[in-house]
Scaffold this motif. Sequence first.
Motif, mmCIF file in Angstrom:
data_model
loop_
_atom_site.group_PDB
_atom_site.id
_atom_site.type_symbol
_atom_site.label_atom_id
_atom_site.label_comp_id
_atom_site.label_asym_id
_atom_site.label_seq_id
_atom_site.Cartn_x
_atom_site.Cartn_y
_atom_site.Cartn_z
ATOM 1 N N VAL A 254 19.148 3.967 -2.681
ATOM 2 C CA VAL A 254 18.288 4.410 -1.510
ATOM 3 C C VAL A 254 16.746 4.588 -1.883
ATOM 4 O O VAL A 254 16.106 5.523 -1.868
ATOM 5 C CB VAL A 254 18.608 5.625 -1.208
ATOM 6 N N LEU A 255 16.490 3.756 -2.575
ATOM 7 C CA LEU A 255 15.117 3.887 -4.220
ATOM 8 C C LEU A 255 13.866 3.446 -2.782
ATOM 9 O O LEU A 255 14.367 2.369 -2.258
ATOM 10 C CB LEU A 255 15.641 2.986 -4.870
ATOM 11 N N THR A 256 13.172 3.604 -2.675
ATOM 12 C CA THR A 256 11.613 2.735 -2.205
ATOM 13 C C THR A 256 11.432 1.508 -3.214
ATOM 14 O O THR A 256 11.285 2.422 -4.625
ATOM 15 C CB THR A 256 10.781 4.058 -1.651
ATOM 16 N N VAL A 257 9.918 0.886 -2.249
ATOM 17 C CA VAL A 257 9.679 0.253 -3.323
ATOM 18 C C VAL A 257 8.514 0.967 -4.318
ATOM 19 O O VAL A 257 8.858 0.463 -5.262
ATOM 20 C CB VAL A 257 9.024 -0.558 -1.967
ATOM 21 N N PHE A 258 7.833 2.063 -4.371
ATOM 22 C CA PHE A 258 7.179 2.601 -4.816
ATOM 23 C C PHE A 258 8.247 3.280 -6.510
ATOM 24 O O PHE A 258 7.841 3.111 -7.215
ATOM 25 C CB PHE A 258 6.825 4.108 -4.785
ATOM 26 N N GLU A 259 9.376 4.111 -6.012
ATOM 27 C CA GLU A 259 10.652 4.070 -6.632
ATOM 28 C C GLU A 259 10.479 2.477 -7.552
ATOM 29 O O GLU A 259 11.072 2.561 -8.734
ATOM 30 C CB GLU A 259 11.491 4.879 -6.322
ATOM 31 N N CYS A 260 11.021 1.696 -6.877
ATOM 32 C CA CYS A 260 11.420 0.544 -7.437
ATOM 33 C C CYS A 260 10.400 -0.002 -8.315
ATOM 34 O O CYS A 260 11.589 -0.534 -9.482
ATOM 35 C CB CYS A 260 11.775 -0.516 -6.577
ATOM 36 N N LEU B 68 7.920 14.196 2.794
ATOM 37 C CA LEU B 68 8.414 14.285 4.102
ATOM 38 C C LEU B 68 7.952 13.184 4.658
ATOM 39 O O LEU B 68 6.428 13.149 5.100
ATOM 40 C CB LEU B 68 7.097 15.665 4.210
ATOM 41 N N ARG B 69 8.001 12.392 5.164
ATOM 42 C CA ARG B 69 7.883 10.907 5.675
ATOM 43 C C ARG B 69 6.491 10.821 6.794
ATOM 44 O O ARG B 69 5.296 10.225 6.445
ATOM 45 C CB ARG B 69 8.900 9.798 6.442
ATOM 46 N N PRO B 70 6.496 12.028 7.350
ATOM 47 C CA PRO B 70 5.710 11.528 8.923
ATOM 48 C C PRO B 70 3.877 12.406 8.260
ATOM 49 O O PRO B 70 3.363 11.734 8.361
ATOM 50 C CB PRO B 70 6.161 12.780 9.830
ATOM 51 N N ASP B 71 4.177 12.701 7.579
ATOM 52 C CA ASP B 71 3.396 14.251 6.680
ATOM 53 C C ASP B 71 2.806 12.436 5.674
ATOM 54 O O ASP B 71 1.708 12.426 6.208
ATOM 55 C CB ASP B 71 3.371 15.169 5.721
ATOM 56 N N PHE B 72 3.886 11.910 5.191
ATOM 57 C CA PHE B 72 3.194 11.200 4.494
ATOM 58 C C PHE B 72 2.316 10.029 4.933
ATOM 59 O O PHE B 72 1.514 9.874 4.456
ATOM 60 C CB PHE B 72 4.307 10.501 3.104
ATOM 61 N N GLN B 73 2.522 9.369 6.342
ATOM 62 C CA GLN B 73 2.531 8.773 6.679
ATOM 63 C C GLN B 73 0.957 8.417 7.551
ATOM 64 O O GLN B 73 -0.305 7.948 7.147
ATOM 65 C CB GLN B 73 3.286 8.085 7.876
ATOM 66 N N ARG B 74 0.704 9.945 7.591
ATOM 67 C CA ARG B 74 -0.857 10.829 7.780
ATOM 68 C C ARG B 74 -1.573 10.917 7.238
ATOM 69 O O ARG B 74 -2.685 10.368 6.097
ATOM 70 C CB ARG B 74 -0.549 11.969 8.503
ATOM 71 N N VAL B 75 -1.053 11.075 5.491
ATOM 72 C CA VAL B 75 -1.807 10.878 4.289
ATOM 73 C C VAL B 75 -2.293 9.453 4.347
ATOM 74 O O VAL B 75 -3.292 9.364 3.798
ATOM 75 C CB VAL B 75 -1.355 11.555 3.486
ATOM 76 N N LEU B 76 -1.422 8.438 4.025
ATOM 77 C CA LEU B 76 -1.800 7.036 4.008
ATOM 78 C C LEU B 76 -2.704 6.304 4.981
ATOM 79 O O LEU B 76 -4.318 6.025 4.282
ATOM 80 C CB LEU B 76 -0.736 6.391 4.178
ATOM 81 N N GLN C 72 6.042 14.777 -4.017
ATOM 82 C CA GLN C 72 6.899 15.811 -3.056
ATOM 83 C C GLN C 72 6.797 15.419 -1.655
ATOM 84 O O GLN C 72 7.366 14.920 -0.885
ATOM 85 C CB GLN C 72 6.513 17.336 -3.478
ATOM 86 N N CYS C 73 5.685 14.549 -1.406
ATOM 87 C CA CYS C 73 5.232 14.501 0.051
ATOM 88 C C CYS C 73 5.734 13.453 0.420
ATOM 89 O O CYS C 73 5.786 12.770 1.569
ATOM 90 C CB CYS C 73 3.073 14.524 -0.060
ATOM 91 N N ARG C 74 5.940 12.554 -0.653
ATOM 92 C CA ARG C 74 6.594 11.104 0.333
ATOM 93 C C ARG C 74 7.806 11.805 0.548
ATOM 94 O O ARG C 74 8.577 10.619 1.725
ATOM 95 C CB ARG C 74 6.540 9.871 -1.437
ATOM 96 N N LEU D 278 0.844 -0.891 0.305
ATOM 97 C CA LEU D 278 0.328 0.214 -0.166
ATOM 98 C C LEU D 278 0.776 1.162 0.323
ATOM 99 O O LEU D 278 0.958 1.863 -0.554
ATOM 100 C CB LEU D 278 -1.109 -0.036 1.246
ATOM 101 N N VAL D 279 2.184 1.518 1.023
ATOM 102 C CA VAL D 279 2.766 2.002 1.045
ATOM 103 C C VAL D 279 3.456 2.806 -0.488
ATOM 104 O O VAL D 279 3.959 3.976 -0.776
ATOM 105 C CB VAL D 279 3.755 2.572 2.200
#
Length: 785
Positions: free
Chosen positions: A305-311, A450-458, A446-448, A201-202
Amino acid sequence: RSITSSLLSSSATYTGSSQPSRRPMMAAGAVPFKVTLVVALAFVAVSITMAAGADVMPADVLALSAAGAPPPPPSPALEKLIQEYTTLKNATCAGVLKHVPALPNATATSFLQAYKAFNGSNSEDAVIHLAQQLLSQADVHTFLNLPDSFGPGGLDANMVLCAVLVDATPLGLAQFAVQGPTENELVSQLLEDTMLMRDMLVAGGPIEQRYGQAMAIYTQLHEASAVLASVAEPATSAGAPWDDRNQSTVLRRLALGTALGHAVPIQLRLKDPLKPNVTTIDPVARYLHYERAYLAGELDPALEVLTVFECKWTTNSRGSDEDLQWLRSTLENYRPDHIATDYSWRYSRAVRTDVSYGDPACAQFPGICNGHYSQWPAVGGECGPRAFFGRFARKAFGIPTWGVTQPGHAAMTCWSPDGWHVLLGADWKFSWWSTRGGDDFYLETQCRELRPDFQRVLRGSWVAKARFEEPVNPRWTPLQPTSYGQGGLWSALTLYAKKIAVNATKAPTRPIGPSVVPTKVAALIAKWSQKWPTPNVTTDAAGTIVIPAAAFVSKNRSAPVTVMKSFDNGEQLLHDAGNFVHPESTSFAYAFDVEEAGKRYLTANFTTWHMNADLLVTTNTTPPGRPLSVPVYYTVGYWNQTQPVEVGVVKGTNVFNFYRSSDRELVFKEFFLYKNKPDIPPPPRNHTPSPSPPPQDYIEVAPTTTCVKQGILDVPAELCGKACEVLGLKYTGGKSRTNMTGCFALSTGPWKGDCNYNTNKSATICSDPPCTIFGSVTQQLCIRK
């Protein structure tokens, strides 16, 4: 109803515990996933759901049918699975909603009204202000910032299960699971693995929300890889970011990103005629290709340093694995300068220097368009092939790209440590890819950061799913006002949570630490700016004179030559282009001493991505005006030696002066002068150049006649620019015109001196020359043959 209420309550008990699990596959003999009471109550629960007016089952069942056709009745097994997953979804999502704070009605209503009134061109201030009010409510703020609770019975655990069931849909999961015991078991494993669902999901979920297919691929990757089992699990301690970026665990993320990105089979963009039955990318082979390349140090340092989203947007190239390897191998040979550059154009700058814009010249070069990406630099292409090649080049080195399409144009966007950027096209608002718009994608990226903000968005987005809300239109753009104002309350609120976060804080640059696996790219960059002395000409034990290409002693001031570090060792020389009219202006020369006069055999160790190149040389012994031709050819980017050319050398100092007339790049590593003629395999016949007519063969005929009437040849499209240049005319490209054919010039009027090729294949010469275009008299250009 009392039994169903008990199920809802028990499935959503919030304990706050955190005991994560990430199992790619179930251990042998383990008990399949069980949903307490669901199987027994499946038919009853679904009946209650439908009787209560819920729209879940009707929508799912309608999806079974083709457009305009009545839905076929589902098999009993499929129907049973749909009922099971629907009951679980409704129970889990209802349990989540018990913990969601209620939003103030008046403020929520005002927010939705303002949201629906905004159309991209009017003021957005009211929407943002009301969204801030709702998000700053004490209970909302507390809810969005709760400690992680992904353990059994935790609120986060139930939220991700609810979200996956909503996104995948009971129908989608059932259609996958009904295929057999293995597929059924995979769905069970997925729905048991909270942390794996969270990570999916992330990352934005699998393509087309095909969770079952993604789970199957992920399991296959773990079975096929001898390395993944040894990769440590990401940190799961309290407060650990949800989007793992640990450089030591990148292969796990790469595997999961591959599974998500290949959940829908990816079609090869080009079909290899030698492999007519291979039409899609094998996701297992694709992951293993990247795994091997990573462990060999072939990929970019940023991959780690890529995230799953970027991979997910990295391993999904539509080029074959063979093509990806070709790009890495030959870009290293041919244009290491496109590797040792900043991230904005790293790798993909090859599009700008080496993929010429225009109709692909496949017909001109038989056999070169062979179903591989290597064809694009050789034959050129318009915006589509250029964008395809640019995306492909980044992905080959492990850097993600995302589309994109723009009105009447194909472009690309790419990741770099300082964010995502559009290349080869206009801004984000003009972009889209599949069902998503550029503005929406860029905002999320861009929001990703800002990791704490993006977790709140999720968390907010998971609430929207639990409420079965209509989502925001992902194609929202100011270019289409009706794309705004769509979606339910929490869907809209999470969109504005992203906007508020991004407007308040600039996304930081992604840090890249020391590589876990040292990379060849980093090694090249480390030596790129070093100053090295000019290498020496040497003679080996066999008497072969070796002339490093970087050892030239002089060059014409107009010669477009650049010395650069080689990817492996030493240096090389890039010659950008020759000059058809004045080839001597592109010259570069080498001097060396010989103790004894005689004959030698000259070869060049060189590489190019291009067809129809040339290389001429004069020596101390060549007659004036009669240079020797060194037979360069299309090497497909690999280092090769030319066929030997017999040359004379004099005792003492010899000067070899090289120059070119063709207009594409060649790269030289060294030149060899052998005492004995070497046996060098010849190139394929279709890789050798077709020589252009010499400049003196071009002629501009009188306005009252044509090439045909004079019994000479029309200038073909590929030579029109050269003909114009030779005759002192200004070539302004291909134009669709009437009253004239072929290559022509305007000899009167405001465009006097302009030269074009008529792309209108149905055009004819006017019946009463001289012919005119826009009032200007035209004259054909011909070849004296």
